[in-house]
Design an enzyme around this catalytic site. Structure first.
Site, short mmCIF file in Angstrom:
data_model
loop_
_atom_site.label_atom_id
_atom_site.label_comp_id
_atom_site.label_asym_id
_atom_site.label_seq_id
_atom_site.Cartn_x
_atom_site.Cartn_y
_atom_site.Cartn_z
N SER A 1 2.72 2.06 -2.49
CA SER A 1 1.55 1.94 -2.64
C SER A 1 1.28 2.55 -3.99
CB SER A 1 0.91 1.80 -1.35
OG SER A 1 1.10 3.33 -1.28
N HIS B 1 3.17 -4.54 0.46
CA HIS B 1 2.66 -4.81 -1.68
C HIS B 1 3.26 -5.67 -1.91
CE1 HIS B 1 -0.23 -1.26 -1.72
NE2 HIS B 1 -0.06 -0.82 -1.05
N LYS C 1 -3.92 -8.29 1.44
CA LYS C 1 -4.12 -7.98 -0.26
C LYS C 1 -3.61 -8.94 -0.58
CE LYS C 1 -2.82 -2.97 0.78
NZ LYS C 1 -2.82 -3.27 1.86
#
Length: 361
Positions: free
Chosen positions: A170, A198, A227
């Site tokens: 990240s 991610h 996300k």
């Protein structure tokens, strides 16, 4: 508490909450000022999507935990869709990514077991390991050879063995050596736990796609909806027996209110928009890599500053110029930096403008 806060201020490590007055997006209003946002994990610009039908049909709350009366049909529809995308047998929704990692790791491992964890893994993984009370080994970042050598010498001393890693890290944007770790878990009868937070929707539907590897029954994939998918919550994908086991054993799943069903509904709608938006994102990622020279395999670009005060100063300069790029400092990272993220909503001109200001600052 006051003494510790003063110490943080003196070390340039004090943190404050910044209020955003508009929906998430490439442009946000902070304290009355419109800023170009280069810090969001809303990689595909889906956080503003809203389908009235989802809210009208399902309401705002779930009312209870999944095991009481909070288990809705739309939850199951999303789980099946995510399992299909991740190429696993099954999937289970969690209320947050933190709860997913904390619960899965502490449920699958305990005393007498071994967990090997990458040094740069997310805090939720670290806390899950602590809670498990298993033997832990923190291996150097992306060092699969260390993992293999350690298991050659020590695997027989433990019952279960977990190898846990972020897929896309990240704060650095690089990718774990999943191909090697996948082979190691087979060789040493281990379980590979991959945090795809991610990666999902950015590098593909699954990080394993990059290596032409399909998950098996000793593969666990954790991910978030908050996300690239633009909503909220998390999931754990794996085998049928894993789902059954977590439903019966995982405390962070059992003892919490279920994800609001309208969020599951909206996520299903957002998933359909991912392929086209991902094309735009990949194009911009490649453009920014060439422009900046920063190595990254994702939408995350770390601009290393090193010094906490310098990082804060550069972030403030950018803020005055109209860019939201917060400074990331210890203990979150070892070296202070700007964590720049690009999204499918940004243009090449906006990225160029940001880079000119960074180099000028």
């Amino acid at each position: 508490m006051r003494k510790e806060i003063e110490e943080l201020i003196g070390k340039k490590l004090y943190r404050e909450l910044r209020e955003i007055e508009t929906p998430q997006g490439k442009r946000v209003v902070v304290e009355g000022r419109e800023l170009l946002n280069f810090s969001s994990n809303d990689y595909l610009g889906l956080a503003k999507e809203f389908d009235c039908e989802c809210l009208e049909k399902w309401g705002t709350g779930s009312g209870a935990s999944r095991l009481v009366c909070g288990n809705f049909k739309v939850h199951r529809e999303l789980e099946r869709r995510l399992a299909e995308l991740k190429k696993t047998e099954e999937c289970l929704l969690f209320s947050t990514g933190y709860m997913a990692n904390l619960g899965v790791i502490s449920t699958l491992a305990g005393k007498g077991d071994l967990i090997l964890s990458d040094r740069l893994n997310h805090a939720s993984i670290i806390d899950g390991i602590r809670l498990s009370k298993a033997e832990k080994v923190i291996y150097p970042h992306r060092d699969w050879q260390f993992v293999k050598d350690y298991l050659k010498k020590n695997r027989k001393e433990f019952n279960r063995c977990l190898i846990v890693t972020d897929s896309v890290f990240s704060m650095d944007g690089d990718i774990a050596p999943l191909n090697e770790l996948f082979q190691i878990k087979d060789e040493f009868d281990a379980v590979l736990v991959i945090d795809d937070a991610h990666a999902t929707g950015v590098v593909g539907w699954s990080s394993l796609e990059l290596f032409n590897v399909e998950p098996d029954k000793r593969t666990v994939i954790v991910g978030t909806l908050g996300k690239a998918l633009g909503t909220f919550g998390a999931f754990v994908c794996g085998s049928k027996v894993l789902r059954e086991y977590l439903i019966n054993k995982c405390r962070s799943f059992i003892f919490t209110t279920a994800l609001p069903p309208f969020i599951a509904c909206q996520t299903l709608k957002n998933i359909e928009k991912v392929p086209e938006r991902r094309k735009r994102l990949i194009k911009l990622i490649n453009f920014f890599k060439k422009l900046s020279g920063i190595e990254s395999s994702s939408a995350i670009f770390p601009y290393i500053v090193g010094d906490e005060e310098k990082a804060l100063k550069l972030s403030e300069i950018l803020l005055k110029k109209g860019f939201l790029v917060p400074a990331i400092r210890p203990p979150t990272v070892k070296e202070s930096r700007l964590r720049i993220t690009v999204t499918s909503e940004h243009s090449e001109e906006e990225v160029e403008k940001l880079w000119r200001e960074i180099k000028g600052g």
